[in-house]
Motif scaffolding. Sequence first.
Motif, PDB file in Angstrom:
ATOM      1  N   LEU A  97      16.993  16.650  -5.920  1.00  0.00           N
ATOM      2  CA  LEU A  97      17.764  17.887  -6.086  1.00  0.00           C
ATOM      3  C   LEU A  97      17.291  18.672  -7.300  1.00  0.00           C
ATOM      4  N   VAL A  98      16.939  17.977  -8.369  1.00  0.00           N
ATOM      5  CA  VAL A  98      16.397  18.653  -9.550  1.00  0.00           C
ATOM      6  C   VAL A  98      15.066  19.317  -9.212  1.00  0.00           C
ATOM      7  N   ALA A  99      14.212  18.616  -8.488  1.00  0.00           N
ATOM      8  CA  ALA A  99      12.926  19.202  -8.095  1.00  0.00           C
ATOM      9  C   ALA A  99      13.133  20.472  -7.291  1.00  0.00           C
ATOM     10  N   ASP A 100      14.085  20.433  -6.366  1.00  0.00           N
ATOM     11  CA  ASP A 100      14.388  21.640  -5.586  1.00  0.00           C
ATOM     12  C   ASP A 100      14.864  22.770  -6.480  1.00  0.00           C
ATOM     13  N   ALA A 101      15.756  22.460  -7.425  1.00  0.00           N
ATOM     14  CA  ALA A 101      16.301  23.492  -8.310  1.00  0.00           C
ATOM     15  C   ALA A 101      15.217  24.120  -9.180  1.00  0.00           C
ATOM     16  N   LEU A 102      14.231  23.326  -9.563  1.00  0.00           N
ATOM     17  CA  LEU A 102      13.150  23.818 -10.419  1.00  0.00           C
ATOM     18  C   LEU A 102      12.002  24.440  -9.628  1.00  0.00           C
ATOM     19  N   GLY A 103      12.108  24.440  -8.307  1.00  0.00           N
ATOM     20  CA  GLY A 103      11.018  24.964  -7.491  1.00  0.00           C
ATOM     21  C   GLY A 103       9.787  24.072  -7.523  1.00  0.00           C
ATOM     22  N   MET A 104       9.990  22.779  -7.810  1.00  0.00           N
ATOM     23  CA  MET A 104       8.890  21.822  -7.861  1.00  0.00           C
ATOM     24  C   MET A 104       8.648  21.227  -6.485  1.00  0.00           C
ATOM     25  N   HIS A 105       7.409  20.981  -6.171  1.00  0.00           N
ATOM     26  CA  HIS A 105       7.085  20.255  -4.948  1.00  0.00           C
ATOM     27  C   HIS A 105       7.603  18.831  -5.069  1.00  0.00           C
ATOM     28  N   LEU A 106       8.033  18.259  -3.955  1.00  0.00           N
ATOM     29  CA  LEU A 106       8.530  16.882  -3.955  1.00  0.00           C
ATOM     30  C   LEU A 106       7.490  15.914  -4.512  1.00  0.00           C
ATOM     31  N   ASP A 107       6.212  16.226  -4.374  1.00  0.00           N
ATOM     32  CA  ASP A 107       5.176  15.327  -4.891  1.00  0.00           C
ATOM     33  C   ASP A 107       5.218  15.188  -6.410  1.00  0.00           C
ATOM     34  N   LEU A 108       5.970  16.059  -7.085  1.00  0.00           N
ATOM     35  CA  LEU A 108       6.088  15.980  -8.540  1.00  0.00           C
ATOM     36  C   LEU A 108       7.395  15.324  -8.987  1.00  0.00           C
ATOM     37  N   PHE A 109       8.249  14.935  -8.052  1.00  0.00           N
ATOM     38  CA  PHE A 109       9.595  14.524  -8.452  1.00  0.00           C
ATOM     39  C   PHE A 109       9.617  13.180  -9.176  1.00  0.00           C
ATOM     40  N   GLN A 110       8.552  12.372  -9.049  1.00  0.00           N
ATOM     41  CA  GLN A 110       8.517  11.111  -9.782  1.00  0.00           C
ATOM     42  C   GLN A 110       8.314  11.323 -11.278  1.00  0.00           C
ATOM     43  N   ARG A 111       8.071  12.544 -11.711  1.00  0.00           N
ATOM     44  CA  ARG A 111       7.991  12.841 -13.139  1.00  0.00           C
ATOM     45  C   ARG A 111       9.376  12.991 -13.773  1.00  0.00           C
ATOM     46  N   ILE A 112      10.416  12.998 -12.942  1.00  0.00           N
ATOM     47  CA  ILE A 112      11.792  13.170 -13.401  1.00  0.00           C
ATOM     48  C   ILE A 112      12.448  11.794 -13.510  1.00  0.00           C
TER      49      ILE A 112
ATOM     50  N   PRO B  36       0.808  -1.225   0.000  1.00  0.00           N
ATOM     51  CA  PRO B  36       0.000   0.000   0.000  1.00  0.00           C
ATOM     52  C   PRO B  36       0.840   1.273   0.000  1.00  0.00           C
ATOM     53  N   LEU B  37       2.000   1.235   0.639  1.00  0.00           N
ATOM     54  CA  LEU B  37       2.857   2.421   0.701  1.00  0.00           C
ATOM     55  C   LEU B  37       3.354   2.843  -0.680  1.00  0.00           C
ATOM     56  N   MET B  38       3.422   1.897  -1.628  1.00  0.00           N
ATOM     57  CA  MET B  38       3.955   2.234  -2.941  1.00  0.00           C
ATOM     58  C   MET B  38       3.122   3.314  -3.623  1.00  0.00           C
ATOM     59  N   ALA B  39       1.816   3.298  -3.416  1.00  0.00           N
ATOM     60  CA  ALA B  39       0.978   4.341  -4.020  1.00  0.00           C
ATOM     61  C   ALA B  39       1.343   5.712  -3.472  1.00  0.00           C
ATOM     62  N   THR B  40       1.674   5.783  -2.191  1.00  0.00           N
ATOM     63  CA  THR B  40       2.108   7.051  -1.602  1.00  0.00           C
ATOM     64  C   THR B  40       3.456   7.471  -2.167  1.00  0.00           C
ATOM     65  N   VAL B  41       4.386   6.520  -2.284  1.00  0.00           N
ATOM     66  CA  VAL B  41       5.700   6.809  -2.848  1.00  0.00           C
ATOM     67  C   VAL B  41       5.566   7.368  -4.258  1.00  0.00           C
ATOM     68  N   GLN B  42       4.634   6.839  -5.022  1.00  0.00           N
ATOM     69  CA  GLN B  42       4.465   7.261  -6.404  1.00  0.00           C
ATOM     70  C   GLN B  42       3.703   8.578  -6.538  1.00  0.00           C
ATOM     71  N   GLN B  43       2.674   8.776  -5.730  1.00  0.00           N
ATOM     72  CA  GLN B  43       1.762   9.890  -5.944  1.00  0.00           C
ATOM     73  C   GLN B  43       1.850  11.003  -4.899  1.00  0.00           C
ATOM     74  N   HIS B  44       2.355  10.697  -3.709  1.00  0.00           N
ATOM     75  CA  HIS B  44       2.416  11.689  -2.640  1.00  0.00           C
ATOM     76  C   HIS B  44       3.694  11.474  -1.833  1.00  0.00           C
ATOM     77  N   PRO B  45       4.867  11.501  -2.506  1.00  0.00           N
ATOM     78  CA  PRO B  45       6.115  11.127  -1.837  1.00  0.00           C
ATOM     79  C   PRO B  45       6.465  11.994  -0.631  1.00  0.00           C
ATOM     80  N   SER B  46       5.974  13.220  -0.582  1.00  0.00           N
ATOM     81  CA  SER B  46       6.291  14.053   0.585  1.00  0.00           C
ATOM     82  C   SER B  46       5.685  13.486   1.867  1.00  0.00           C
ATOM     83  N   ALA B  47       4.736  12.550   1.732  1.00  0.00           N
ATOM     84  CA  ALA B  47       4.125  11.915   2.904  1.00  0.00           C
ATOM     85  C   ALA B  47       4.674  10.511   3.142  1.00  0.00           C
ATOM     86  N   ALA B  48       5.593  10.055   2.291  1.00  0.00           N
ATOM     87  CA  ALA B  48       6.081   8.681   2.371  1.00  0.00           C
ATOM     88  C   ALA B  48       7.138   8.533   3.455  1.00  0.00           C
ATOM     89  N   ALA B  49       6.943   7.552   4.326  1.00  0.00           N
ATOM     90  CA  ALA B  49       7.917   7.211   5.362  1.00  0.00           C
ATOM     91  C   ALA B  49       8.159   5.709   5.284  1.00  0.00           C
TER      92      ALA B  49
END
Length: 234
Positions: free
Chosen positions: A162-177, A102-115
């Motif tokens: 690090l790319v997400a940070d450089a682009l000002g992207m929220h961590l929740d979007l970093f799986q697009r990279i 179940p955690l994989m869905a969070t890792v993929q779609q809401h990684p800022s909440a993934a622990a």
Amino acid sequence: MPTLLLVRHGRSTANTSGLLAGRTPGIFLDDHGTAQAAALPGRLAPIPLAAAVHSPLERCRQTLAPLTRARPELPLYAEERIGECDYGDWTGRKLAELADEPLMATVQQHPSAAAFPGGETMRGMQNRAVEAVRDWNERIGREHGADATYLMCSHGDIIKALVADALGMHLDLFQRIHVEPCSVTVIRYTPLRPFLLRLGDTGDLGSLAPREEGAAQGPPAAGSDGTAAVGGGA
């Protein structure tokens, strides 16, 4: 402020066997990854480097070994904060099995909440890596000047964060990279903003070499003074 080359380690035995290696010791490059690492000095040959910083894990040290043999004068530093994410109880498991967790869905779609159970949060992973880059930018700039270029060899999720940070992207979007093994991602930091110059580049990097004095030059390189090139630049 300095320019940072982010190198993902070459393809590893864990990559090809579908394992989530995490911080497991003894994970080395496979034959293809070894060939990728051997080609790295040639790809980076036009670029002067002030230092090379690496994750302590073997696959990153192994990736940089040909480069340090080609440039024995290059200062080399280990940096814990750009080490692989601590996946905790997930470490060493097959990715195909983890897909049903179940955690994989969070890792993929809401990684800022993934622990990760027994490990760290993805938010914490990004925070430590960004802090490491800020500290190294300051150190490299102080010791080698604002136009210096240095390298960090790290891991896929770290580089994406690090790319997400450089682009000002929220961590929740970093799986697009996505960054390939032994690819080079380039971020030029300035007082105004970072500029992403390359993302997951697996080819020639000659255009990143410093321009020769007296050579015909177009407009300033994007990000050289913190100003974006209007119209796309040259």
